[in-house]
Every structure is written in C-alpha cells, then in structure tokens.
Design a protein around this motif. Structure first.
Motif, PDB file in Angstrom:
ATOM      1  N   VAL A 206       0.839  -1.188   0.000  1.00  0.00           N
ATOM      2  CA  VAL A 206       0.000   0.000   0.000  1.00  0.00           C
ATOM      3  C   VAL A 206       0.876   1.240   0.000  1.00  0.00           C
ATOM      4  CG1 VAL A 206      -1.716   1.303   1.322  1.00  0.00           C
ATOM      5  CG2 VAL A 206      -1.895  -1.192   1.158  1.00  0.00           C
ATOM      6  N   GLY A 207       0.557   2.187  -0.856  1.00  0.00           N
ATOM      7  CA  GLY A 207       1.289   3.447  -0.942  1.00  0.00           C
ATOM      8  C   GLY A 207       1.356   3.918  -2.374  1.00  0.00           C
TER       9      GLY A 207
ATOM     10  N   TYR B 234       3.892   5.584  -3.910  1.00  0.00           N
ATOM     11  CA  TYR B 234       5.208   5.360  -4.505  1.00  0.00           C
ATOM     12  C   TYR B 234       5.957   4.342  -3.661  1.00  0.00           C
ATOM     13  CZ  TYR B 234       3.997   9.737  -6.754  1.00  0.00           C
ATOM     14  OH  TYR B 234       3.345  10.708  -7.451  1.00  0.00           O
ATOM     15  N   GLU B 235       6.969   3.722  -4.261  1.00  0.00           N
ATOM     16  CA  GLU B 235       7.705   2.663  -3.554  1.00  0.00           C
ATOM     17  C   GLU B 235       8.271   3.160  -2.237  1.00  0.00           C
ATOM     18  OE1 GLU B 235      11.187  -0.638  -4.404  1.00  0.00           O
ATOM     19  OE2 GLU B 235      10.364   0.519  -6.061  1.00  0.00           O
TER      20      GLU B 235
ATOM     21  N   GLU C 275       7.007   5.189  -0.329  1.00  0.00           N
ATOM     22  CA  GLU C 275       5.916   5.404   0.624  1.00  0.00           C
ATOM     23  C   GLU C 275       5.251   4.100   1.064  1.00  0.00           C
ATOM     24  OE1 GLU C 275       3.110   8.053  -1.125  1.00  0.00           O
ATOM     25  OE2 GLU C 275       4.529   9.699  -1.284  1.00  0.00           O
ATOM     26  N   PHE C 276       5.664   2.962   0.493  1.00  0.00           N
ATOM     27  CA  PHE C 276       5.037   1.697   0.860  1.00  0.00           C
ATOM     28  C   PHE C 276       5.155   1.484   2.361  1.00  0.00           C
ATOM     29  CE2 PHE C 276       5.817  -0.431  -3.537  1.00  0.00           C
ATOM     30  CZ  PHE C 276       4.850   0.385  -4.090  1.00  0.00           C
ATOM     31  N   GLN C 277       4.054   1.085   2.963  1.00  0.00           N
ATOM     32  CA  GLN C 277       4.021   0.836   4.395  1.00  0.00           C
ATOM     33  C   GLN C 277       4.514  -0.586   4.659  1.00  0.00           C
ATOM     34  OE1 GLN C 277       0.056   1.785   5.802  1.00  0.00           O
ATOM     35  NE2 GLN C 277      -0.140   3.340   4.212  1.00  0.00           N
TER      36      GLN C 277
ATOM     37  N   GLY D 142      -3.783   3.198  -2.738  1.00  0.00           N
ATOM     38  CA  GLY D 142      -3.214   4.532  -2.707  1.00  0.00           C
ATOM     39  C   GLY D 142      -2.647   4.943  -4.050  1.00  0.00           C
ATOM     40  N   ARG D 143      -2.940   4.165  -5.087  1.00  0.00           N
ATOM     41  CA  ARG D 143      -2.465   4.440  -6.443  1.00  0.00           C
ATOM     42  C   ARG D 143      -3.318   3.626  -7.408  1.00  0.00           C
ATOM     43  NH1 ARG D 143       0.668   0.630  -4.114  1.00  0.00           N
ATOM     44  NH2 ARG D 143       1.199  -1.253  -5.288  1.00  0.00           N
TER      45      ARG D 143
END
Length: 193
Positions: free
Chosen positions: A83-84, A86-87, A89-91, A125-126
């Motif tokens: 989830v996120g 951009y890479e 920002e991935f949680q 998220g994208r």
C-alpha cells in the motif's frame, strides 16, 4: 396522535433488544477450539472459522494457490500488493489483495469461447496497471490469445469486469484460461457452458 403513541412506546424495546438477531451479531474475536497436543499433553487453542460462508453463488472462498495449481471458474486468484502511492511510501508489512476471477464461460453463437475476466483492485493509494495483461485460452492442442473490445488500462479501486473471447475448436467441453499481468500468473480451468 393515537397512531404515533404506539411507535414511541416501542422505541425503548427496540433499543434494549439491539439492532439485530443473535445470528446477525458480530463477535470481535472468533471462537476458539481447545485441543490436546498429541506429543506432550499440553492444550492449545486455535481460532475456528465457524460462520465463514462461501462467496456468492456457493463458490469456494477467495484463495491463493502458490503451489502452481489451477483455479476453478468463479474462484478468485489473490495477489498481495504493498500500500502506498510510490515505492518509498510503501508501508512495511501492509498489503492489500488484487483478485482476478474468470467466470461466465460459455460458447458464443459465433462458436468462440466467451468469458468475463474481473480484476478487483483494493485501496492501494495508487492506480493498478494492466498494461502487461496477457490472457490466453488453451484446449488439448489449440492455444490462442483472448481478445476484447474494451481495454482495462490503469484501474482505480473497485471491481473491473471485461468481456473476452477466444477462438475455440468445435464444441469444446473445457478450457484453460491463463491470466498473466506482470508477475501475477493464474490458470483457470473449467467446463464451457
């Protein structure tokens, strides 16, 4: 006024009885089953899956076949995605499942195998890209690409069905439909209706 009064009197009864029947109430924790261990006599508790129902239409619940086995028509092939937007920002450890399903497989009046491929996209998220999507049909000795008048492209959150067709031999009884999208690969096999 007489019609209004009985409704007002029933309000406390409804509030005290709750908003659903006991069968509809949801427990925050699943029930547990206590089973003795065979080796040392200790007792372990494991959550049970009581109350889980199959997906609509009585099909098996959505699952993930990581052993390379085939899915049935109507069964969901699950692929986790981070989830996120951009890479960077991935949680970490947070993933949602993209699900591919093939159903409504029939022989069309034109003699082609027609079916519906559905891609269910969670909140990532994208957008979810299908630019590398390749769908093929295989019979005993014949294989060919599936075609569609619609393109999926970049998908927002939600279910995205697309009708597709494949060339077919005369009156095929079954078909293998292979769905590949980047690293996602799933084979669906079943009868042709």
């Amino acid at each position: 006024m007489r019609r209004f009064l009985p409704c007002v009197l029933t309000l406390p009864i409804l509030l005290l009885s709750g908003c659903g029947t006991p069968e509809q109430e949801v427990s925050p924790d699943p029930p547990t089953v206590t089973e003795p261990s065979a080796d040392d006599g200790t007792v372990t508790e494991e959550p049970t899956n009581e109350g889980e129902e199959p997906e609509e239409g009585g099909e098996a619940p959505v699952g993930s076949h990581r052993d390379g086995s085939e899915y049935h028509f109507g069964e969901g092939a699950v692929f986790p995605y981070p989830v996120g937007a951009y890479e960077e920002e991935f949680q970490e450890g947070v993933e949602e499942d993209v699900v591919y399903t093939v159903d409504d497989v029939v022989l069309s009046p034109s003699g082609r195998v027609a079916f519906t491929l559905t891609v269910e996209v969670p909140q990532l998220g994208r957008v979810f890209g299908t630019g590398l999507l390749d769908v093929r049909c295989s019979y005993e000795e014949l294989e060919g690409p599936a075609t569609s008048e619609a393109r999926l492209g970049e998908l927002e959150t939600g279910a995205h069905p697309v009708d597709m067709e494949c060339e077919a031999p005369d009156s095929p009884s079954s078909v293998l439909i292979s769905v590949v999208n980047g690293e996602d690969e799933a084979d669906f096999r079943g009868p042709v209706g």
